[in-house]
Motif scaffolding. Structure first.
Motif, PDB file in Angstrom:
ATOM      1  N   ALA A 259     -40.415 -32.150 -89.498  1.00 28.52           N
ATOM      2  CA  ALA A 259     -41.122 -33.089 -88.619  1.00 28.52           C
ATOM      3  C   ALA A 259     -41.576 -34.326 -89.396  1.00 28.52           C
ATOM      4  CB  ALA A 259     -42.324 -32.396 -87.974  1.00 28.52           C
ATOM      5  N   GLU A 260     -42.051 -34.128 -90.625  1.00 26.31           N
ATOM      6  CA  GLU A 260     -42.488 -35.252 -91.452  1.00 26.31           C
ATOM      7  C   GLU A 260     -41.326 -36.185 -91.793  1.00 26.31           C
ATOM      8  OE1 GLU A 260     -45.803 -34.313 -94.602  1.00 26.31           O
ATOM      9  OE2 GLU A 260     -44.514 -32.539 -94.431  1.00 26.31           O
ATOM     10  N   ALA A 261     -40.175 -35.590 -92.086  1.00 27.28           N
ATOM     11  CA  ALA A 261     -39.023 -36.373 -92.534  1.00 27.28           C
ATOM     12  C   ALA A 261     -38.178 -36.898 -91.381  1.00 27.28           C
ATOM     13  CB  ALA A 261     -38.157 -35.517 -93.454  1.00 27.28           C
ATOM     14  N   ALA A 262     -38.451 -36.451 -90.144  1.00 30.41           N
ATOM     15  CA  ALA A 262     -37.593 -36.775 -88.997  1.00 30.41           C
ATOM     16  C   ALA A 262     -37.323 -38.271 -88.809  1.00 30.41           C
ATOM     17  CB  ALA A 262     -38.176 -36.165 -87.723  1.00 30.41           C
ATOM     18  N   PRO A 263     -38.354 -39.143 -88.818  1.00 24.32           N
ATOM     19  CA  PRO A 263     -38.062 -40.574 -88.625  1.00 24.32           C
ATOM     20  C   PRO A 263     -37.149 -41.144 -89.701  1.00 24.32           C
ATOM     21  CG  PRO A 263     -40.406 -40.140 -88.339  1.00 24.32           C
ATOM     22  CD  PRO A 263     -39.806 -38.896 -88.910  1.00 24.32           C
ATOM     23  N   ALA A 264     -37.359 -40.710 -90.948  1.00 25.61           N
ATOM     24  CA  ALA A 264     -36.559 -41.216 -92.063  1.00 25.61           C
ATOM     25  C   ALA A 264     -35.155 -40.620 -92.093  1.00 25.61           C
ATOM     26  CB  ALA A 264     -37.261 -40.928 -93.390  1.00 25.61           C
ATOM     27  N   LEU A 265     -34.925 -39.556 -91.326  1.00 26.64           N
ATOM     28  CA  LEU A 265     -33.591 -38.955 -91.234  1.00 26.64           C
ATOM     29  C   LEU A 265     -32.832 -39.476 -90.014  1.00 26.64           C
ATOM     30  CD1 LEU A 265     -34.467 -35.253 -92.148  1.00 26.64           C
ATOM     31  CD2 LEU A 265     -33.259 -36.907 -93.582  1.00 26.64           C
ATOM     32  N   ALA A 266     -33.554 -39.772 -88.942  1.00 25.91           N
ATOM     33  CA  ALA A 266     -32.909 -40.246 -87.713  1.00 25.91           C
ATOM     34  C   ALA A 266     -32.445 -41.700 -87.842  1.00 25.91           C
ATOM     35  CB  ALA A 266     -33.868 -40.102 -86.531  1.00 25.91           C
ATOM     36  N   ALA A 267     -33.281 -42.540 -88.458  1.00 25.22           N
ATOM     37  CA  ALA A 267     -32.950 -43.966 -88.553  1.00 25.22           C
ATOM     38  C   ALA A 267     -31.635 -44.230 -89.294  1.00 25.22           C
ATOM     39  CB  ALA A 267     -34.107 -44.725 -89.208  1.00 25.22           C
ATOM     40  N   PRO A 268     -31.346 -43.575 -90.435  1.00 22.13           N
ATOM     41  CA  PRO A 268     -30.069 -43.830 -91.112  1.00 22.13           C
ATOM     42  C   PRO A 268     -28.845 -43.420 -90.293  1.00 22.13           C
ATOM     43  CG  PRO A 268     -31.605 -42.765 -92.609  1.00 22.13           C
ATOM     44  CD  PRO A 268     -32.209 -42.696 -91.242  1.00 22.13           C
ATOM     45  N   VAL A 269     -28.993 -42.367 -89.468  1.00 21.17           N
ATOM     46  CA  VAL A 269     -27.865 -41.950 -88.618  1.00 21.17           C
ATOM     47  C   VAL A 269     -27.522 -43.063 -87.630  1.00 21.17           C
ATOM     48  CG1 VAL A 269     -27.106 -40.309 -86.853  1.00 21.17           C
ATOM     49  CG2 VAL A 269     -28.390 -39.496 -88.841  1.00 21.17           C
ATOM     50  N   VAL A 270     -28.552 -43.596 -86.959  1.00 23.32           N
ATOM     51  CA  VAL A 270     -28.338 -44.676 -85.988  1.00 23.32           C
ATOM     52  C   VAL A 270     -27.795 -45.922 -86.699  1.00 23.32           C
ATOM     53  CG1 VAL A 270     -29.455 -46.181 -84.296  1.00 23.32           C
ATOM     54  CG2 VAL A 270     -30.163 -43.789 -84.494  1.00 23.32           C
ATOM     55  N   ALA A 271     -28.376 -46.250 -87.861  1.00 18.63           N
ATOM     56  CA  ALA A 271     -27.954 -47.444 -88.601  1.00 18.63           C
ATOM     57  C   ALA A 271     -26.505 -47.319 -89.074  1.00 18.63           C
ATOM     58  CB  ALA A 271     -28.883 -47.679 -89.785  1.00 18.63           C
ATOM     59  N   THR A 272     -26.119 -46.141 -89.560  1.00 23.67           N
ATOM     60  CA  THR A 272     -24.742 -45.949 -90.024  1.00 23.67           C
ATOM     61  C   THR A 272     -23.755 -46.092 -88.879  1.00 23.67           C
ATOM     62  OG1 THR A 272     -25.506 -44.430 -91.759  1.00 23.67           O
ATOM     63  CG2 THR A 272     -23.170 -44.373 -91.217  1.00 23.67           C
ATOM     64  N   LEU A 273     -24.080 -45.537 -87.712  1.00 21.09           N
ATOM     65  CA  LEU A 273     -23.209 -45.679 -86.544  1.00 21.09           C
ATOM     66  C   LEU A 273     -23.086 -47.140 -86.128  1.00 21.09           C
ATOM     67  CD1 LEU A 273     -24.394 -42.601 -84.434  1.00 21.09           C
ATOM     68  CD2 LEU A 273     -22.208 -42.861 -85.635  1.00 21.09           C
ATOM     69  N   LEU A 274     -24.186 -47.885 -86.234  1.00  9.58           N
ATOM     70  CA  LEU A 274     -24.154 -49.308 -85.863  1.00  9.58           C
ATOM     71  C   LEU A 274     -23.323 -50.146 -86.824  1.00  9.58           C
ATOM     72  CD1 LEU A 274     -27.830 -49.991 -84.704  1.00  9.58           C
ATOM     73  CD2 LEU A 274     -25.757 -50.286 -83.328  1.00  9.58           C
ATOM     74  N   THR A 275     -23.267 -49.741 -88.094  1.00 14.57           N
ATOM     75  CA  THR A 275     -22.525 -50.536 -89.075  1.00 14.57           C
ATOM     76  C   THR A 275     -21.070 -50.101 -89.200  1.00 14.57           C
ATOM     77  OG1 THR A 275     -23.230 -49.062 -90.865  1.00 14.57           O
ATOM     78  CG2 THR A 275     -24.574 -51.006 -90.467  1.00 14.57           C
ATOM     79  N   SER A 276     -20.704 -48.993 -88.561  1.00 18.74           N
ATOM     80  CA  SER A 276     -19.311 -48.534 -88.623  1.00 18.74           C
ATOM     81  C   SER A 276     -18.404 -49.578 -87.964  1.00 18.74           C
ATOM     82  CB  SER A 276     -19.177 -47.194 -87.898  1.00 18.74           C
ATOM     83  OG  SER A 276     -17.856 -46.732 -87.970  1.00 18.74           O
ATOM     84  N   PRO A 277     -17.404 -50.085 -88.681  1.00 15.04           N
ATOM     85  CA  PRO A 277     -16.589 -51.185 -88.153  1.00 15.04           C
ATOM     86  C   PRO A 277     -15.618 -50.746 -87.069  1.00 15.04           C
ATOM     87  CG  PRO A 277     -15.736 -50.475 -90.270  1.00 15.04           C
ATOM     88  CD  PRO A 277     -16.998 -49.691 -90.035  1.00 15.04           C
ATOM     89  N   PRO A 278     -15.321 -51.612 -86.101  1.00 11.74           N
ATOM     90  CA  PRO A 278     -14.287 -51.307 -85.106  1.00 11.74           C
ATOM     91  C   PRO A 278     -12.896 -51.351 -85.742  1.00 11.74           C
ATOM     92  CG  PRO A 278     -15.106 -53.542 -84.826  1.00 11.74           C
ATOM     93  CD  PRO A 278     -15.954 -52.912 -85.882  1.00 11.74           C
ATOM     94  N   ALA A 279     -11.871 -51.136 -84.933  1.00 11.72           N
ATOM     95  CA  ALA A 279     -10.500 -51.054 -85.450  1.00 11.72           C
ATOM     96  C   ALA A 279     -10.058 -52.327 -86.160  1.00 11.72           C
ATOM     97  CB  ALA A 279      -9.539 -50.725 -84.311  1.00 11.72           C
ATOM     98  N   ASP A 280     -10.529 -53.487 -85.684  1.00  9.76           N
ATOM     99  CA  ASP A 280     -10.113 -54.747 -86.313  1.00  9.76           C
ATOM    100  C   ASP A 280     -10.904 -55.061 -87.583  1.00  9.76           C
ATOM    101  OD1 ASP A 280     -12.580 -55.451 -85.309  1.00  9.76           O
ATOM    102  OD2 ASP A 280     -11.846 -57.076 -84.025  1.00  9.76           O
ATOM    103  N   GLY A 281     -11.912 -54.238 -87.914  1.00  8.20           N
ATOM    104  CA  GLY A 281     -12.676 -54.414 -89.156  1.00  8.20           C
ATOM    105  C   GLY A 281     -13.758 -55.467 -89.104  1.00  8.20           C
ATOM    106  N   LEU A 282     -13.949 -56.125 -87.966  1.00  9.58           N
ATOM    107  CA  LEU A 282     -14.963 -57.185 -87.863  1.00  9.58           C
ATOM    108  C   LEU A 282     -16.237 -56.614 -87.234  1.00  9.58           C
ATOM    109  CD1 LEU A 282     -15.340 -60.250 -88.413  1.00  9.58           C
ATOM    110  CD2 LEU A 282     -14.803 -60.621 -85.986  1.00  9.58           C
TER     111      LEU A 282
END
Length: 306
Positions: A259-282
Motif C-alpha cells: 500500500a505504501e509503495a502503490a503510487p510509486a509502482l503504478a505511475a511508472p506503469v502508466v508512464a511506460t505505456l504512454l512513452t511506448s512508440p507507435p509502429a512509425d516510431g514517432l
C-alpha cells in the motif's frame, strides 16, 4: 545578499548542466564508437548506467546502514521523475522519433519491473531472494540488449579513446555538480518565496536530481540523437529498478507494505505505456502533456498520503 548567492548558484548549475550534458554525450558516443557499439539504443543504455552511478552508491550505503527503504524510495521516485517528468518535458516541445524494434526489449523490462516489484512486496518484504531475482533480471536485460550491438571497432589511437573517456567522466561530474547547485539555489529561492518543503522537494529537488538525464536528453535532441536519449531514460529506469534496488535488498531486506509503495509502482506503469512508440516510431507531442499529468497526479497522491 543570500538571495543573490542562491541565484548565482542556480545560474552556475544551469551553466554546468549545459556544458556537462554536451561533454557527457560526446564522450559516451565516442567511447561506444571506439568499442565497436553500433546500436544507439545500447549507447543510451550505457549512458543510463553512468547517470545511475550515484544511486548505486546510495543503495549500498543505505543497505549497510540498515536503511534500505531509503534506496527503494529514492529509486522508485527517481524512475517516475525520469519517465514522467523528464520525458514529459522533452516531449511537450516536439515529437520524438525512435526505432520501436530496437527499444522493444528495454520497454518490456521497464514495464515488467514495477509489476514484478509489486508481486515481491505483496508480503511486505523484499527478501534477499527477491533482490537476487531483480539483479538476475537486470543481467538478462543487459544480455538481450547487447546482442548484435557490436561490430569490429575502427582503428583509433589510444588518445581518442582516452579523450572520450575523460569527456564522459568530466561531463558526468559537471552534471552531478549542476544538480547539486540547482537543488541548492532553486530550493532556497523557492523557500524565500514562501513555498512549502513538500512542494520544493516534489518539484525543485526532483528536477535537480534529474538534471543529468534531462540535460543529456535535451542535448541529444539538439544533436539529433533521440534514440540515445530515450535509450538513456529507459536504461536509467531499468538500472534503478532492477540493479540498484536489488543491491539494496541483497545487503539488507527491505520492509515496505504494498500500500505504501502503490503510487510509486503504478505511475511508472502508466508512464511506460504512454512513452511506448507507435509502429512509425514517432512518439506524439500530446503524450508529453499526459506524462506531466501523471507526474502531477503522483505528487498529489504523495501529498494526500502525507
Amino acid at each position: 545578499m543570500l538571495a543573490e548567492l542562491h541565484l548565482l548558484a542556480l545560474a552556475a548549475g544551469v551553466v554546468c548542466a549545459f556544458f556537462g550534458g554536451d561533454l557527457f554525450l560526446r564522450g559516451t558516443l565516442g567511447l561506444a564508437h571506439s568499442w565497436g557499439i553500433i546500436s544507439r539504443t545500447v549507447t543510451g543504455a550505457i549512458a543510463g548506467l553512468a547517470t545511475s552511478s550515484p544511486e548505486i552508491s546510495i543503495a549500498f550505503t543505505a543497505g549497510v546502514a540498515g536503511e534500505p527503504e531509503i534506496a527503494l524510495g529514492n529509486n522508485l521516485g527517481g524512475n517516475i521523475v525520469n519517465l514522467a517528468l523528464v520525458l514529459g518535458v522533452v516531449l511537450s516541445f516536439s515529437p520524438v522519433a525512435v526505432n520501436p524494434q530496437s527499444l522493444k526489449t528495454s520497454y518490456l523490462f521497464a514495464l515488467i519491473q514495477p509489476l514484478a516489484l509489486a508481486a515481491m512486496l505483496a508480503d511486505g518484504t523484499l527478501s534477499r531472494l527477491d533482490a537476487a531475482l531483480l539483479i538476475s533480471m537486470f543481467a538478462a536485460w543487459l544480455y538481450f540488449s547487447m546482442r548484435g550491438a557490436f561490430e569490429e571497432p575502427e582503428e583509433e589511437g589510444a588518445l581518442t579513446r582516452r579523450t572520450a573517456f575523460l569527456d564522459a567522466v568530466g561531463g558526468l561530474a559537471l552534471l552531478v555538480a549542476a544538480g547539486q547547485l540547482i537543488v541548492y539555489g532553486a530550493s532556497h529561492l523557492a523557500r524565500d518565496l514562501g513555498f512549502s518543503d513538500f512542494v520544493v522537494g516534489a518539484t525543485v529537488v526532483a528536477l535537480g536530481t534529474a538534471t543529468p538525464e534531462l540535460t543529456t536528453f535535451l542535448v541529444s535532441r539538439l544533436r539529433r540523437h533521440d534514440q540515445v536519449g530515450v535509450g538513456m531514460i529507459l536504461g536509467s529506469t531499468i538500472v534503478s529498478g532492477y540493479l540498484v534496488i536489488g543491491i539494496a535488498g541483497a545487503v539488507s531486506p527491505i520492509r515496505v507494505t504494498l500500500a505504501e509503495a502503490a503510487p510509486a509502482l503504478a505511475a511508472p506503469v502508466v508512464a511506460t505505456l504512454l512513452t511506448s512508440p507507435p509502429a512509425d516510431g514517432l512518439i506524439p507531442r500530446w503524450r508529453g502533456f499526459a506524462l506531466l499529468a501523471v507526474y502531477v497526479a503522483y505528487v498529489g497522491a504523495l501529498a494526500t498520503a502525507g
